[in-house]
Scaffold this motif. Sequence first.
Motif, PDB file in Angstrom:
ATOM      1  N   LEU A  15       0.835  -1.201   0.000  1.00  0.00           N
ATOM      2  CA  LEU A  15       0.000   0.000   0.000  1.00  0.00           C
ATOM      3  C   LEU A  15       0.869   1.250   0.000  1.00  0.00           C
ATOM      4  N   PRO A  16       0.260   2.394  -0.314  1.00  0.00           N
ATOM      5  CA  PRO A  16       1.051   3.634  -0.287  1.00  0.00           C
ATOM      6  C   PRO A  16       1.434   4.035   1.137  1.00  0.00           C
ATOM      7  N   PRO A  17       2.465   4.857   1.270  1.00  0.00           N
ATOM      8  CA  PRO A  17       2.897   5.281   2.598  1.00  0.00           C
ATOM      9  C   PRO A  17       1.759   5.971   3.351  1.00  0.00           C
ATOM     10  N   HIS A  48       4.895   0.716   0.904  1.00  0.00           N
ATOM     11  CA  HIS A  48       6.174   1.073   0.290  1.00  0.00           C
ATOM     12  C   HIS A  48       6.602   2.434   0.827  1.00  0.00           C
ATOM     13  N   ASP A  49       7.843   2.842   0.519  1.00  0.00           N
ATOM     14  CA  ASP A  49       8.335   4.095   1.111  1.00  0.00           C
ATOM     15  C   ASP A  49       8.302   5.256   0.122  1.00  0.00           C
ATOM     16  N   GLY A  50       7.674   5.061  -1.026  1.00  0.00           N
ATOM     17  CA  GLY A  50       7.529   6.150  -1.987  1.00  0.00           C
ATOM     18  C   GLY A  50       8.699   6.288  -2.942  1.00  0.00           C
ATOM     19  N   ALA A  51       9.736   5.469  -2.783  1.00  0.00           N
ATOM     20  CA  ALA A  51      10.915   5.623  -3.640  1.00  0.00           C
ATOM     21  C   ALA A  51      11.604   4.287  -3.955  1.00  0.00           C
ATOM     22  N   LEU A  72       8.854  -2.917  -9.380  1.00  0.00           N
ATOM     23  CA  LEU A  72       8.007  -1.721  -9.512  1.00  0.00           C
ATOM     24  C   LEU A  72       8.655  -0.595  -8.726  1.00  0.00           C
ATOM     25  N   THR A  73       8.984   0.478  -9.418  1.00  0.00           N
ATOM     26  CA  THR A  73       9.590   1.630  -8.755  1.00  0.00           C
ATOM     27  C   THR A  73       8.540   2.734  -8.632  1.00  0.00           C
ATOM     28  N   PRO A  74       8.193   3.137  -7.404  1.00  0.00           N
ATOM     29  CA  PRO A  74       7.188   4.187  -7.232  1.00  0.00           C
ATOM     30  C   PRO A  74       7.706   5.553  -7.660  1.00  0.00           C
ATOM     31  N   VAL A  75       6.852   6.314  -8.310  1.00  0.00           N
ATOM     32  CA  VAL A  75       7.176   7.684  -8.714  1.00  0.00           C
ATOM     33  C   VAL A  75       5.993   8.557  -8.300  1.00  0.00           C
ATOM     34  N   GLU A  76       6.247   9.539  -7.447  1.00  0.00           N
ATOM     35  CA  GLU A  76       5.135  10.340  -6.928  1.00  0.00           C
ATOM     36  C   GLU A  76       4.558  11.233  -8.021  1.00  0.00           C
ATOM     37  N   THR A  77       3.241  11.295  -8.062  1.00  0.00           N
ATOM     38  CA  THR A  77       2.557  12.130  -9.043  1.00  0.00           C
ATOM     39  C   THR A  77       1.821  13.261  -8.319  1.00  0.00           C
ATOM     40  N   HIS A 107      -1.713  14.655  -7.459  1.00  0.00           N
ATOM     41  CA  HIS A 107      -3.115  14.259  -7.455  1.00  0.00           C
ATOM     42  C   HIS A 107      -3.780  14.922  -6.255  1.00  0.00           C
ATOM     43  N   TYR A 108      -5.049  14.658  -6.046  1.00  0.00           N
ATOM     44  CA  TYR A 108      -5.758  15.334  -4.947  1.00  0.00           C
ATOM     45  C   TYR A 108      -5.333  14.802  -3.581  1.00  0.00           C
ATOM     46  N   ILE A 109      -4.842  13.572  -3.564  1.00  0.00           N
ATOM     47  CA  ILE A 109      -4.262  12.975  -2.353  1.00  0.00           C
ATOM     48  C   ILE A 109      -2.909  12.383  -2.769  1.00  0.00           C
ATOM     49  N   PRO A 110      -2.048  11.990  -1.818  1.00  0.00           N
ATOM     50  CA  PRO A 110      -0.764  11.404  -2.221  1.00  0.00           C
ATOM     51  C   PRO A 110      -0.971  10.186  -3.129  1.00  0.00           C
ATOM     52  N   CYS A 111      -0.183  10.131  -4.190  1.00  0.00           N
ATOM     53  CA  CYS A 111      -0.368   9.096  -5.210  1.00  0.00           C
ATOM     54  C   CYS A 111       0.982   8.783  -5.849  1.00  0.00           C
ATOM     55  N   TRP A 112       1.185   7.511  -6.190  1.00  0.00           N
ATOM     56  CA  TRP A 112       2.419   7.088  -6.842  1.00  0.00           C
ATOM     57  C   TRP A 112       2.080   6.277  -8.088  1.00  0.00           C
ATOM     58  N   GLY A 113       2.676   6.644  -9.210  1.00  0.00           N
ATOM     59  CA  GLY A 113       2.688   5.778 -10.372  1.00  0.00           C
ATOM     60  C   GLY A 113       3.861   4.813 -10.223  1.00  0.00           C
ATOM     61  N   PHE A 114       4.034   3.932 -11.213  1.00  0.00           N
ATOM     62  CA  PHE A 114       5.098   2.938 -11.110  1.00  0.00           C
ATOM     63  C   PHE A 114       5.793   2.732 -12.450  1.00  0.00           C
ATOM     64  N   ARG A 115       7.115   2.616 -12.387  1.00  0.00           N
ATOM     65  CA  ARG A 115       7.870   2.045 -13.496  1.00  0.00           C
ATOM     66  C   ARG A 115       7.926   0.546 -13.226  1.00  0.00           C
ATOM     67  N   VAL A 116       7.384  -0.242 -14.139  1.00  0.00           N
ATOM     68  CA  VAL A 116       7.283  -1.686 -13.937  1.00  0.00           C
ATOM     69  C   VAL A 116       8.236  -2.358 -14.917  1.00  0.00           C
ATOM     70  N   GLU A 117       9.186  -3.136 -14.389  1.00  0.00           N
ATOM     71  CA  GLU A 117      10.221  -3.701 -15.247  1.00  0.00           C
ATOM     72  C   GLU A 117      10.318  -5.214 -15.102  1.00  0.00           C
ATOM     73  N   ALA A 118      10.378  -5.883 -16.255  1.00  0.00           N
ATOM     74  CA  ALA A 118      10.604  -7.330 -16.324  1.00  0.00           C
ATOM     75  C   ALA A 118      10.949  -7.648 -17.771  1.00  0.00           C
ATOM     76  N   ASP A 119      11.615  -8.763 -17.979  1.00  0.00           N
ATOM     77  CA  ASP A 119      11.959  -9.211 -19.333  1.00  0.00           C
ATOM     78  C   ASP A 119      12.701  -8.133 -20.127  1.00  0.00           C
ATOM     79  N   GLY A 120      13.399  -7.227 -19.429  1.00  0.00           N
ATOM     80  CA  GLY A 120      14.137  -6.174 -20.123  1.00  0.00           C
ATOM     81  C   GLY A 120      13.248  -5.094 -20.717  1.00  0.00           C
TER      82      GLY A 120
END
Length: 254
Positions: free
Chosen positions: A90-92, A120-123, A133-138, A140-153
């Motif tokens: 869940l988000p921080p 997660h810790d937001g970073a 999955l690397t969280p990236v803060e966006t 929004h109206y409340i704290p929110c994190w998008g994600f860089r999702v990496e697998a298979d290169g």
Amino acid sequence: MRLTVLGRSPASPNPGEACAGYLVEGEGSRVLVDIGPGVVAQLVEHHHPDDLDAIVVSHMHADHMLDLVTLRYVYPWRLRPKEQRLRVVLPPGSADQMLDLAKGVGSARHFEDCFRLSEHDGAAPIAAGRITLTPVETQHYIPCWGFRVEADGRRLAYTADTAPCPGLSDLADSADLLLSEATLRSLDEDAVPPEPRGHLLPAEAGAAARDGGALRLMLTHLPVNGNGSWASDAASDEFGGDVELAEPGRAYEV
Ligand SMILES: [Zn+2]
Ligand SMILES: [Zn+2]
């Protein structure tokens, strides 16, 4: 890496569709990103939740997390051994809200007896099996994190909910696929100034993908009743290439 769209609705559901929910598979691992209303019914068409390495939640708006309540009912109504509990990240700062929600639906232990909850810790990158999955803060109206999702290169970038902001630029940067919200039909639907904005026009998603050099752009979390070309055309004009609309139930190779 494979992305399956389980739901693409914004908070007000499109007819017959679930809210935010995206299944990502790669390197033999599987993660569900966001679990809005209606997503569990779509998930169990394909998988038992125990087939997931984790569920990761972008923010605590109902259209991204409320089906955690529903998910509990997939399991027998008894304490699960700790090592068998499904991991939910869940988000921080969301623990109190989860406790309130659990009490509101009948038991303070509604989630804990069944899931392994953490924040997660937001970073720092989150490992869901072999998917990172690397969280990236966006913004929004409340704290929110998008994600860089990496697998298979490969790299899938999911914006979650966001206004134009530095986090959106980070996410778009060199993504193989930018899965971007495009919730607004006009700026009148966003916060009234001087309140900060919280969502994107399709054209803004297109501009972010172009500026970041994303290879592909897919729009989601948008109002669609029949034809969504109003959004993909506007985004395409800015992006300078074809723009896809996330289609519920469809799987995409990233
Ligand atoms: Zn939201
Ligand atoms: Zn949302």
